[in-house]
Design a protein around this motif. Structure first.
Motif, PDB file in Angstrom:
ATOM      1  N   CYS A  57     -36.779 -35.476  38.363  1.00 12.08           N
ATOM      2  CA  CYS A  57     -37.719 -36.596  38.467  1.00 12.08           C
ATOM      3  C   CYS A  57     -37.075 -37.937  38.163  1.00 12.08           C
ATOM      4  CB  CYS A  57     -38.929 -36.348  37.572  1.00 12.08           C
ATOM      5  SG  CYS A  57     -38.517 -36.053  35.842  1.00 12.08           S
ATOM      6  N   THR A  58     -35.835 -37.941  37.675  1.00 13.17           N
ATOM      7  CA  THR A  58     -35.165 -39.210  37.364  1.00 13.17           C
ATOM      8  C   THR A  58     -34.495 -39.824  38.585  1.00 13.17           C
ATOM      9  OG1 THR A  58     -34.629 -38.193  35.260  1.00 13.17           O
ATOM     10  CG2 THR A  58     -33.610 -40.294  35.701  1.00 13.17           C
ATOM     11  N   ASN A  59     -33.868 -39.004  39.393  1.00  9.95           N
ATOM     12  CA  ASN A  59     -33.038 -39.520  40.488  1.00  9.95           C
ATOM     13  C   ASN A  59     -33.159 -38.659  41.740  1.00  9.95           C
ATOM     14  OD1 ASN A  59     -30.770 -40.617  38.085  1.00  9.95           O
ATOM     15  ND2 ASN A  59     -31.371 -41.945  39.765  1.00  9.95           N
ATOM     16  N   SER A  60     -34.301 -38.680  42.364  1.00 15.76           N
ATOM     17  CA  SER A  60     -34.454 -37.850  43.562  1.00 15.76           C
ATOM     18  C   SER A  60     -35.246 -38.585  44.628  1.00 15.76           C
ATOM     19  CB  SER A  60     -35.182 -36.559  43.198  1.00 15.76           C
ATOM     20  OG  SER A  60     -36.439 -36.872  42.618  1.00 15.76           O
ATOM     21  N   SER A  61     -35.231 -39.915  44.540  1.00 16.03           N
ATOM     22  CA  SER A  61     -35.991 -40.721  45.504  1.00 16.03           C
ATOM     23  C   SER A  61     -35.241 -40.773  46.838  1.00 16.03           C
ATOM     24  CB  SER A  61     -36.170 -42.138  44.965  1.00 16.03           C
ATOM     25  OG  SER A  61     -34.907 -42.775  44.890  1.00 16.03           O
ATOM     26  N   TYR A  62     -35.908 -41.308  47.829  1.00 13.06           N
ATOM     27  CA  TYR A  62     -35.300 -41.449  49.155  1.00 13.06           C
ATOM     28  C   TYR A  62     -34.022 -42.292  49.072  1.00 13.06           C
ATOM     29  CZ  TYR A  62     -34.595 -43.164  53.877  1.00 13.06           C
ATOM     30  OH  TYR A  62     -34.032 -43.490  55.079  1.00 13.06           O
ATOM     31  N   THR A  63     -34.096 -43.440  48.395  1.00 10.65           N
ATOM     32  CA  THR A  63     -32.923 -44.323  48.347  1.00 10.65           C
ATOM     33  C   THR A  63     -31.773 -43.685  47.562  1.00 10.65           C
ATOM     34  OG1 THR A  63     -34.243 -45.526  46.719  1.00 10.65           O
ATOM     35  CG2 THR A  63     -33.854 -46.620  48.807  1.00 10.65           C
ATOM     36  N   ASP A  64     -32.103 -42.980  46.469  1.00  9.07           N
ATOM     37  CA  ASP A  64     -31.052 -42.276  45.712  1.00  9.07           C
ATOM     38  C   ASP A  64     -30.311 -41.304  46.623  1.00  9.07           C
ATOM     39  OD1 ASP A  64     -31.304 -43.324  43.174  1.00  9.07           O
ATOM     40  OD2 ASP A  64     -32.733 -41.818  42.478  1.00  9.07           O
ATOM     41  N   LEU A  65     -31.088 -40.484  47.329  1.00 14.62           N
ATOM     42  CA  LEU A  65     -30.450 -39.418  48.107  1.00 14.62           C
ATOM     43  C   LEU A  65     -29.801 -39.952  49.385  1.00 14.62           C
ATOM     44  CD1 LEU A  65     -32.676 -36.285  47.483  1.00 14.62           C
ATOM     45  CD2 LEU A  65     -30.863 -37.288  46.120  1.00 14.62           C
ATOM     46  N   MET A  66     -30.282 -41.081  49.886  1.00 18.10           N
ATOM     47  CA  MET A  66     -29.603 -41.692  51.032  1.00 18.10           C
ATOM     48  C   MET A  66     -28.224 -42.210  50.623  1.00 18.10           C
ATOM     49  SD  MET A  66     -31.071 -41.341  53.855  1.00 18.10           S
ATOM     50  CE  MET A  66     -30.173 -42.518  54.858  1.00 18.10           C
ATOM     51  N   ARG A  67     -28.137 -42.744  49.416  1.00 19.66           N
ATOM     52  CA  ARG A  67     -26.824 -43.214  48.932  1.00 19.66           C
ATOM     53  C   ARG A  67     -25.866 -42.028  48.824  1.00 19.66           C
ATOM     54  NH1 ARG A  67     -29.559 -47.710  46.280  1.00 19.66           N
ATOM     55  NH2 ARG A  67     -30.464 -46.374  44.695  1.00 19.66           N
ATOM     56  N   VAL A  68     -26.396 -40.922  48.344  1.00 19.25           N
ATOM     57  CA  VAL A  68     -25.578 -39.705  48.221  1.00 19.25           C
ATOM     58  C   VAL A  68     -25.137 -39.250  49.609  1.00 19.25           C
ATOM     59  CG1 VAL A  68     -25.689 -37.249  47.588  1.00 19.25           C
ATOM     60  CG2 VAL A  68     -26.648 -38.989  46.046  1.00 19.25           C
ATOM     61  N   ALA A  69     -26.086 -39.232  50.545  1.00 18.22           N
ATOM     62  CA  ALA A  69     -25.768 -38.771  51.911  1.00 18.22           C
ATOM     63  C   ALA A  69     -24.664 -39.635  52.522  1.00 18.22           C
ATOM     64  CB  ALA A  69     -27.029 -38.806  52.771  1.00 18.22           C
ATOM     65  N   HIS A  70     -24.758 -40.954  52.304  1.00 20.74           N
ATOM     66  CA  HIS A  70     -23.728 -41.847  52.865  1.00 20.74           C
ATOM     67  C   HIS A  70     -22.363 -41.554  52.276  1.00 20.74           C
ATOM     68  CE1 HIS A  70     -25.473 -45.078  55.468  1.00 20.74           C
ATOM     69  NE2 HIS A  70     -26.501 -44.307  55.190  1.00 20.74           N
ATOM     70  N   LEU A  71     -22.319 -41.318  50.976  1.00 21.02           N
ATOM     71  CA  LEU A  71     -21.026 -41.038  50.339  1.00 21.02           C
ATOM     72  C   LEU A  71     -20.455 -39.709  50.824  1.00 21.02           C
ATOM     73  CD1 LEU A  71     -21.870 -42.345  46.755  1.00 21.02           C
ATOM     74  CD2 LEU A  71     -20.135 -43.293  48.299  1.00 21.02           C
ATOM     75  N   LEU A  72     -21.341 -38.770  51.147  1.00 23.00           N
ATOM     76  CA  LEU A  72     -20.872 -37.443  51.575  1.00 23.00           C
ATOM     77  C   LEU A  72     -20.510 -37.402  53.063  1.00 23.00           C
ATOM     78  CD1 LEU A  72     -23.399 -35.040  49.754  1.00 23.00           C
ATOM     79  CD2 LEU A  72     -21.038 -35.546  49.092  1.00 23.00           C
ATOM     80  N   THR A  73     -21.027 -38.340  53.829  1.00 25.47           N
ATOM     81  CA  THR A  73     -20.838 -38.294  55.287  1.00 25.47           C
ATOM     82  C   THR A  73     -19.345 -38.303  55.653  1.00 25.47           C
ATOM     83  OG1 THR A  73     -22.937 -39.382  55.650  1.00 25.47           O
ATOM     84  CG2 THR A  73     -21.385 -39.449  57.487  1.00 25.47           C
ATOM     85  N   GLY A  74     -18.971 -37.290  56.409  1.00 32.54           N
ATOM     86  CA  GLY A  74     -17.578 -37.206  56.871  1.00 32.54           C
ATOM     87  C   GLY A  74     -16.625 -36.708  55.794  1.00 32.54           C
TER      88      GLY A  74
END
Ligand code: MIC
Ligand code: SF4
Length: 657
Positions: free
Chosen positions: A297-314
């Protein structure tokens, strides 16, 4: 009088007492939330009141904690919760719809309203300017019945945030910085109110990360003003109509003012085993990592996970690391699925969990023996992850994602990666189909409550006795958490079955505690717990009082208590006694026999009581730091028995189950 945001909301909800810090006040509760692990007891107790429906404006029952379903118990709980919600007029958020705090923020939060939740992270709602407070289940039961919520009127600490966060510094780093300043101890009876020009750059999900983890400070709640940023969030959720502006008056008074320059906030980490054991990530650069979990519940928002997705991309997850990601809600999950971010995560090698608490509560994905686990969660108490020997570090999603790729802790600014800039969506995907509405009142009679074999009964208590003679069944140290007292994880499924769950009281510290207490109980001997500073930190779980009481614990002597646990002890008729000096604490040993007489008179009116240590042939004073209402609750033998005799709620027939 010039008021701050928290004071304005409290004033608008004040039904008993005066807004003077330290005095007991009663607040009208507009909304409640429960989750399944605390919810079954809440509703079993509500049933025992014999009321036809709930008295709140809005109540939501979430299923998000116990979803592992290794056996029939969780599924039984879910069925019970669904049917009881339909019976009494409660919205039911099905398993899979998301974590209560994230979903409530997205779909039900309303600036200026009061929210009481049977979960300590309920203050997440402070991110939109709600007065959102975590409490024990039975306090939520009473709120459902229309009772005010009683609490010590808090003093208000103002934290001014200035400027803007630099790249790779995030809301998590802000709250970890605050934890470094205020620590997890000594903040009871306080509300943290945020202000300053830095608010303009903090979105609602970022604000909610900060108020969520305010729970770790031990404060009553944390709150942000409701401003244009709040409006933008609610608009994007299709709920602009619930917005209203709530700003502090110029000249509002605060008990303390802290200034934080966001431009100076660096990526931070809370090291094992406490959320306030913080340092810059840089200080532990290079530490090899076995597991990374992103969510809670602390860090699972759309923007949090989009940042993660961007860092993981590629990129690929490092071969040593197991990366697990749990979106906070079905809304977040769907949006990640629809825009391709989920594919990027899976391609990188992430393991995806449904939107639930999961690893945060030690339900799954326990780290390996002596493993190093980097988590975006809010608590890193020893053993909470499910692996007693593991070392859990709390970090931001960005720091977590970078470590997952590199296999070692790395200050994200040193990783040579571009910091992803994710804009807040102007329209979130809205689909409330997994929130079930109750039938109209005229049809609720026909609803049958489903009770599988896992559904037990609430505890039956008797009025306080005048004479207390008990054995010190355990002596523990400082900062004992409710996870230490009443472990969750693989024991969580017994929440609806008190006798079974009671087998595991203090299991992480002394697995023989329960057996010993049951032996005393058979011989008619009471049990006493002795604790140090900040006893009962962490969760709201009232089972940390219910189960000890079931085992025959009648008093807890500690150097100091945390707010929710203190209230839970009283609600279940356990006398909390404050040990005046460290020397008194030092002298008492496990197995000592303690006695006190005239308990009724002391609880009725005294500030302290003489306790005699029969084993050591000495006496000492213990303090009774109780409000008048708390005294009456103890005398009555718990809050439900007390409620029978008052007009706080319209209790038609409180049955003993
Ligand atoms: C937690 O994070 O410890 C929990 C599990 O959410 C608890 C509630 C519970 O024990 O059911 C909390 O924070 O109150
Ligand atoms: Fe769930 Fe963890 Fe949040 Fe508690 S802290 S509500 S277990 S996600």
């Amino acid at each position: 009088m010039n008021l701050g945001v928290a004071q304005k909301i409290m004033e608008a909800h004040l039904v008993k007492g005066r807004l003077v810090a330290g005095q007991e006040i009663g607040l009208k509760i507009d909304q409640t939330l429960t989750q399944d692990a605390t919810g079954t007891m809440v509703y079993l107790q509500f049933e025992s009141m014999g009321l036809a429906s709930v008295a709140t404006e809005l109540s939501v029952s979430y299923v998000d904690h116990n979803t592992i379903q290794d056996g029939y118990e969780n599924a039984d709980d879910h069925q019970y919760l669904q049917s009881v919600a339909a019976k009494y007029g409660i919205l039911f958020s099905r398993a899979g719809n998301g974590i209560c705090h994230q979903v409530h923020l997205e779909r039900f939060s309303v600036p200026g309203k009061s929210l009481l939740g049977s979960d300590s992270h309920t203050p997440t709602g402070g991110g939109v300017g709600m007065l959102a407070i975590g409490a024990g289940g039975i306090d939520v039961t009473l709120a459902l019945a229309g009772s005010p919520f009683f609490l010590e009127c808090p003093k208000i600490v103002r934290i001014n945030l200035h400027n803007r966060l630099p790249p790779f510094s995030s809301a998590k780093d802000v709250i970890l910085t605050v934890l470094g300043i205020l620590t997890t101890k000594g903040n009871t009876g306080t509300v943290v109110e945020y202000g300053g020009d830095g608010l303009a750059g903090l979105s609602v999900p970022e604000r909610a990360t900060i108020t969520n983890m305010g729970a770790e400070l031990g404060v009553t709640t944390s709150v942000f003003p409701s401003d244009r940023v709040t409006l933008a969030f609610l608009k994007a959720q299709g709920r602009a109509q619930v917005w209203r502006e709530i700003l502090p008056d110029a000249g509002a008074q605060y008990s303390r003012v802290i200034d934080i320059d966001l431009a100076m906030v660096v990526p931070m980490v809370a090291k094992p085993h406490s959320p306030d054991n913080v340092c810059p990530v840089k200080d532990i650069n290079g530490l090899a990592v076995d597991q990374v979990t992103i969510g809670s519940c602390t860090n699972s928002s759309y923007t949090d996970l989009m940042r993660v997705a961007h860092l993981l991309t590629g990129r690929r997850v490092h071969p040593r690391v197991s990366l697990v990601i749990a979106p906070g809600s079905r809304q977040v999950f769907r949006m990640l699925a629809e825009n391709g971010a989920l594919a990027a995560m899976v391609t990188a090698g992430a393991r995806i969990l449904e939107p639930v608490c999961g690893f945060c509560i030690g339900n799954c994905h326990a780290p390996c023996t002596e493993g190093v686990s980097l988590r975006t969660t809010n608590r890193n108490f020893k053993g909470r992850s499910g692996t007693p020997s593991a070392s859990v570090y709390l970090v931001s999603p960005e720091t977590a994602a970078v470590a997952a790729i590199r296999g070692v802790v790395t200050d994200p600014r040193d990783a040579g990666l571009a910091c992803p800039a994710i804009a807040m969506p102007t329209a979130f995907v809205i689909d409330d189909s997994m929130v079930l509405s109750p039938p109209p009142p005229t049809e609720r009679d026909a609803v049958t409550i489903v009770r599988g074999p896992n559904i037990g009964a609430p505890l039956q208590l008797e009025p306080l006795a005048d004479f207390l003679a008990g054995v010190v069944a355990i002596k523990v140290g400082d900062k004992i958490t409710t996870d230490d007292i009443m472990p969750a994880g693989r024991r969580l499924k017994y929440r609806s079955n008190i006798p079974k769950y009671a087998d595991f009281v203090f299991e992480p510290i002394d697995a023989t505690f329960s057996r010993r207490c049951l032996e005393y109980k058979q011989k008619g001997i009471d049990a006493i717990i002795v604790g140090g500073e900040s006893y009962g930190q962490g969760s709201s779980r009232e089972h940390a009082a219910i189960c000890p009481r079931f085992l025959g614990v009648k008093a807890v002597l500690a150097r100091s208590f945390e707010r929710i646990h203190f209230a839970n002890l009283i609600n279940y008729g356990i006398v909390p006694l404050v040990l005046a000096s460290h020397a008194d604490y030092e002298v008492i040993q496990p197995g000592d026999v303690l006695e006190t007489s005239g308990l009724l008179d002391s609880v009725r009116q005294a500030e302290s009581i003489v306790v005699s240590n029969k084993t050591r042939g000495m006496t000492f004073q213990a303090q009774l730091t109780l409000s008048d209402r708390q005294r009456d609750i103890l005398l009555a033998g718990g809050v439900l028995r007390y409620a029978r005799g008052t007009d706080e709620i319209s209790v038609r027939s409180v049955q003993s189950v």
